[in-house]
Design an enzyme around this catalytic site. Structure first.
Site, PDB file in Angstrom:
ATOM      1  NE  ARG A 241      -3.871   0.432   0.550  1.00  0.00           N
ATOM      2  CZ  ARG A 241      -4.955   0.360  -0.230  1.00  0.00           C
ATOM      3  NH1 ARG A 241      -5.108   1.226  -1.217  1.00  0.00           N
ATOM      4  NH2 ARG A 241      -5.864  -0.588  -0.024  1.00  0.00           N
TER       5      ARG A 241
ATOM      6  NE  ARG B 215      -2.958  -4.575  -7.105  1.00  0.00           N
ATOM      7  CZ  ARG B 215      -3.781  -4.031  -6.235  1.00  0.00           C
ATOM      8  NH1 ARG B 215      -3.425  -2.924  -5.600  1.00  0.00           N
ATOM      9  NH2 ARG B 215      -4.954  -4.566  -5.984  1.00  0.00           N
TER      10      ARG B 215
ATOM     11  CG  HIS C 189      -2.581   3.095  -7.738  1.00  0.00           C
ATOM     12  ND1 HIS C 189      -2.808   4.181  -6.936  1.00  0.00           N
ATOM     13  CD2 HIS C 189      -3.683   2.316  -7.641  1.00  0.00           C
ATOM     14  CE1 HIS C 189      -3.997   4.049  -6.362  1.00  0.00           C
ATOM     15  NE2 HIS C 189      -4.544   2.919  -6.779  1.00  0.00           N
TER      16      HIS C 189
ATOM     17  CG  ASP D  48     -12.122   5.904  -7.300  1.00  0.00           C
ATOM     18  OD1 ASP D  48     -11.303   6.011  -8.238  1.00  0.00           O
ATOM     19  OD2 ASP D  48     -12.481   4.805  -6.838  1.00  0.00           O
TER      20      ASP D  48
ATOM     21  CD  GLU E  70      -3.909   6.000  -9.460  1.00  0.00           C
ATOM     22  OE1 GLU E  70      -4.083   5.038 -10.241  1.00  0.00           O
ATOM     23  OE2 GLU E  70      -4.603   6.174  -8.439  1.00  0.00           O
TER      24      GLU E  70
END
Length: 278
Positions: A54, A77, A147, A195, A253
């Site tokens: 994270r 990832r 990200h 978002d 991103e």
């Protein structure tokens, strides 16, 4: 927190540095020359096989979020990458990592591919380049993002310039909208819970400003950009984030989401995100 994974540290002659975990091909840290840490990394990150880290810069591939049938943000990832090369130049330092298809990836995404992640650090900038080659005999299609979790000290003091006039999809409201002015993070409920996928950003630079600190975000090869912050309520539901972690980060991103990338056999694609402390 579990012990940190195998990682490499790049050090340029001027003192700039970057740390990359082989787990996920994951950029963990960026320190510009004479500067402080620019990336947010959660103290509750899990560094175990099959888990995601994270913070930093996760590689979303071959699927962004839930935009297809694969696990959220794909599998790149979560997998171990291979270090191809590492070197120090006169003004910078460079590392190249590689991920190839395996029985495990082909079981859920039936394509032969090679990903290369190149990270170059020096001075007050860092370049993150992602390249994909179709090694199979059929076309492949993917969406992707770098990200990037930028570290901030006061989210209320942050603005993002360069998005005005763009259409975006608001995943919180599940609606399309138009960005009419610069994005100001005022701390109001519903504004922090961000978002958004901004379409058609392409090569226009984004300027992330916090008081006197400015980070210029540039992209090549990526059509879109994602701005994300979970806000306090969603952050409290994330086991790998501290409850106040939302106030210390903002994701900006480089992404290709609206129009998936399609590669014919033997074709390659390259995208780059450059961050510069202005």
């Amino acid at each position: 927190m579990n012990s940190e994974p195998s990682s490499i540290t790049l050090q340029s002659p001027d003192g700039a540095s970057a740390t990359i975990a082989l787990h996920g091909g994951h950029l963990l840290s960026w320190l510009p020359a004479g500067g402080v840490e620019q990336l947010y990394l959660s103290p509750r990150s899990e560094y175990t096989p099959g888990k995601v880290i994270r913070g930093g810069v996760p590689v979303c591939f071959p699927q962004f979020a839930e935009s297809g049938p694969l696990p959220r943000h794909g599998f790149a990832r979560k997998l171990p990458w291979e270090l191809v090369s590492q070197q120090q130049g006169k003004d910078d330092a460079l590392a190249v990592l590689r991920l190839r298809d395996s029985d495990a990836t082909r079981a859920i995404w039936p394509h032969a591919f090679e990903l290369e992640l190149s990270v170059r650090v020096g001075g007050r900038s860092i370049d993150i380049e992602l390249a994909c080659e179709n090694l199979g005999d059929t076309p492949l299609q993917f969406t992707t993002a770098l990200h990037t979790y930028l570290r901030v000290a006061d989210l209320d003091a942050v603005s993002v310039e360069g998005l005005a006039g763009l259409r975006y999809f608001d995943a919180v409201k599940q609606a399309d909208a138009l960005q009419r002015m610069d994005l100001l993070l005022t701390g109001e409920k519903g504004v922090l819970d961000l978002d958004r996928i901004y379409y058609g950003v392409k090569e226009r630079p984004l300027l992330v400003t916090e008081d006197r600190r400015q980070v210029v975000v540039r992209a090549q090869g990526f059509d879109d950009a994602v701005i994300w912050n979970p806000g306090p309520e969603r952050c409290a539901q994330l086991a790998d984030m501290p409850p106040d972690g939302w106030s210390e980060m903002l994701c900006v991103e480089a992404a290709c989401i609206g129009r998936p990338i399609e590669l014919q056999p033997g074709e390659s694609w390259v995208g780059r995100q450059s961050l510069e402390l202005a």
